[in-house]
Design a protein around this motif. Sequence first.
Motif, PDB file in Angstrom:
ATOM      1  N   ASP A  84       0.836  -1.214   0.000  1.00 47.30           N
ATOM      2  CA  ASP A  84       0.000   0.000   0.000  1.00 47.30           C
ATOM      3  C   ASP A  84       0.866   1.257   0.000  1.00 47.30           C
ATOM      4  O   ASP A  84       1.880   1.308   0.708  1.00 47.30           O
ATOM      5  CB  ASP A  84      -0.875   0.069   1.268  1.00 47.30           C
ATOM      6  N   ASP A 128      -4.936  11.625  -3.840  1.00 47.96           N
ATOM      7  CA  ASP A 128      -5.656  10.496  -4.442  1.00 47.96           C
ATOM      8  C   ASP A 128      -4.758   9.260  -4.583  1.00 47.96           C
ATOM      9  O   ASP A 128      -5.199   8.222  -5.049  1.00 47.96           O
ATOM     10  CB  ASP A 128      -6.259  10.893  -5.798  1.00 47.96           C
ATOM     11  N   ALA A 130      -3.218   7.654  -2.023  1.00 43.24           N
ATOM     12  CA  ALA A 130      -3.152   6.791  -0.836  1.00 43.24           C
ATOM     13  C   ALA A 130      -4.366   7.030   0.038  1.00 43.24           C
ATOM     14  O   ALA A 130      -5.058   8.035  -0.103  1.00 43.24           O
ATOM     15  CB  ALA A 130      -1.882   7.087  -0.041  1.00 43.24           C
ATOM     16  N   ARG A 131      -4.609   6.118   0.977  1.00 39.62           N
ATOM     17  CA  ARG A 131      -5.728   6.350   1.898  1.00 39.62           C
ATOM     18  C   ARG A 131      -5.255   6.629   3.322  1.00 39.62           C
ATOM     19  O   ARG A 131      -6.039   6.788   4.239  1.00 39.62           O
ATOM     20  CB  ARG A 131      -6.754   5.216   1.849  1.00 39.62           C
ATOM     21  N   VAL A 132      -3.915   6.725   3.470  1.00 41.26           N
ATOM     22  CA  VAL A 132      -3.352   7.066   4.783  1.00 41.26           C
ATOM     23  C   VAL A 132      -2.234   8.088   4.607  1.00 41.26           C
ATOM     24  O   VAL A 132      -1.421   7.976   3.701  1.00 41.26           O
ATOM     25  CB  VAL A 132      -2.784   5.803   5.493  1.00 41.26           C
ATOM     26  N   CYS A 152      -7.838  16.212   4.111  1.00 41.47           N
ATOM     27  CA  CYS A 152      -7.761  14.757   4.302  1.00 41.47           C
ATOM     28  C   CYS A 152      -9.144  14.171   4.585  1.00 41.47           C
ATOM     29  O   CYS A 152      -9.488  13.096   4.077  1.00 41.47           O
ATOM     30  CB  CYS A 152      -6.789  14.412   5.422  1.00 41.47           C
ATOM     31  N   GLY A 156     -11.056  11.424   2.372  1.00 42.26           N
ATOM     32  CA  GLY A 156     -11.161  10.122   3.041  1.00 42.26           C
ATOM     33  C   GLY A 156      -9.796   9.526   3.370  1.00 42.26           C
ATOM     34  O   GLY A 156      -9.632   8.308   3.387  1.00 42.26           O
ATOM     35  N   VAL A 157      -8.827  10.395   3.623  1.00 46.38           N
ATOM     36  CA  VAL A 157      -7.477   9.931   3.963  1.00 46.38           C
ATOM     37  C   VAL A 157      -7.313   9.975   5.486  1.00 46.38           C
ATOM     38  O   VAL A 157      -7.513  11.025   6.113  1.00 46.38           O
ATOM     39  CB  VAL A 157      -6.409  10.822   3.271  1.00 46.38           C
TER      40      VAL A 157
END
Length: 396
Positions: A84, A128, A130-132, A152, A156-157
């Motif tokens: 990821d 866009d 990564a999600r973390v 963020c 949705g991060v």
Amino acid sequence: MTEIFTGSFTQQEPIPEEAIDAAMAVLRHGRLHRYNVVPGELGETALLEQEFAAQMGAKYCLAVSSGGYALATALRAVGVQPGDPVLTNAFTLAPVPGSIASVGARPVFVGVTENLTIDLDDLEAKLDQARVLMLSHMRGHLCDMDRLMQMCDTAGVAVIEDCAHTMGAAWRGQLSGRQGAIGCYSCQTYKHVNSGEGGLLITDDEVIAAKATMLSGSYMLYERHLAAPGPEVFEKIKYTTPNVSGRMDNLRAAILRPQLRDLDRQVQRWNERYDEIATGLRDTPGLTIVERPEQETYVGSSIQFLLLDWTPERIAEVIRRCGARGVEIKWFGGAEPTGFTSRYDSWRYAESTPLPASDRILAGVMDMRVPLTFSLDDCRLIARIIRAEVRAVFQS
Ligand SMILES: Cc1ncc(COP(=O)(O)O)c(C=O)c1O
């Protein structure tokens, strides 16, 4: 007469007597393992967690073996998987990308501004990917946390805050580590509390807290925690969360509890020293002070300034001349990592794309510890030495 500074940049204050007494009590009863308690006893580690959670206004707290371990645990607890991407700062120290690599994930580096904070425009462009986001408040500089959290949250991060350098700092009065989903702290000797090694993780999310607790190696003894969610939350995750042992022990916790109670006073003492040095350096030709935004309550346990657009040779000369007068300055622009410094392109296990605007800034970042063993006179002397040597090289 040339003034010379003879103090040590790596000398900490002694551990407070109250903490030594508490540590001796643990050594005398011998129950150092956090779960080794007699009936009715509340162990030092569980009490530390309860007190730090209350101090930070967090629902849950977990004490662990190091700040780096807290970061890796946070990544695991939010579900980061091998491969990821994880957004993080290009300007930080090796344990931050290291924690990302330790879970098999891949750092995506975000640039740095002249304020030494994460470049929010660069972050926006990469959100866009990564999600973390592992946000490192490197050297205690807080970015515009309002804008960062808004960006963020919208994308949705999830934000994991690396507060290794911001324990006790705040953004618009909100303590550092309370804006993101998880706040991680280091209790290692060079940080704001000193147990040699150690880390703390806080969150308001019950599932993250339960997973982090299981990950740290709680076996099925999680009911001995005082700042963890109820057993019903553990029921949901206990068979699917691995044990990656990294607990704190009662000896370190005993040393930390009195230090945390004294944190505000220590912050004030750090800032008196920091402000003396900053005042002494201000308006030195060729030198840029990193000014602090008014929303930020900082902890001046180190100070940074910039020699922007200087040649490497001239910067090296400033460092050499200051060193000869007893003032130890670290440089983030050196070709090779030395001591604790390194750059995003030194971490060759992780791919990185060049960040030219950040490279310009990193090439000029000068960094100095401000231990509490320095007196205010020491700080004034250090500032005079740096000012004189920067001026001498600038004018040559
Ligand atoms: C910015 C930063 N993050 C995280 C850590 C990790 O802390 P620890 O040494 O407790 O693992 C450090 C330690 O130097 C650090 O400087």
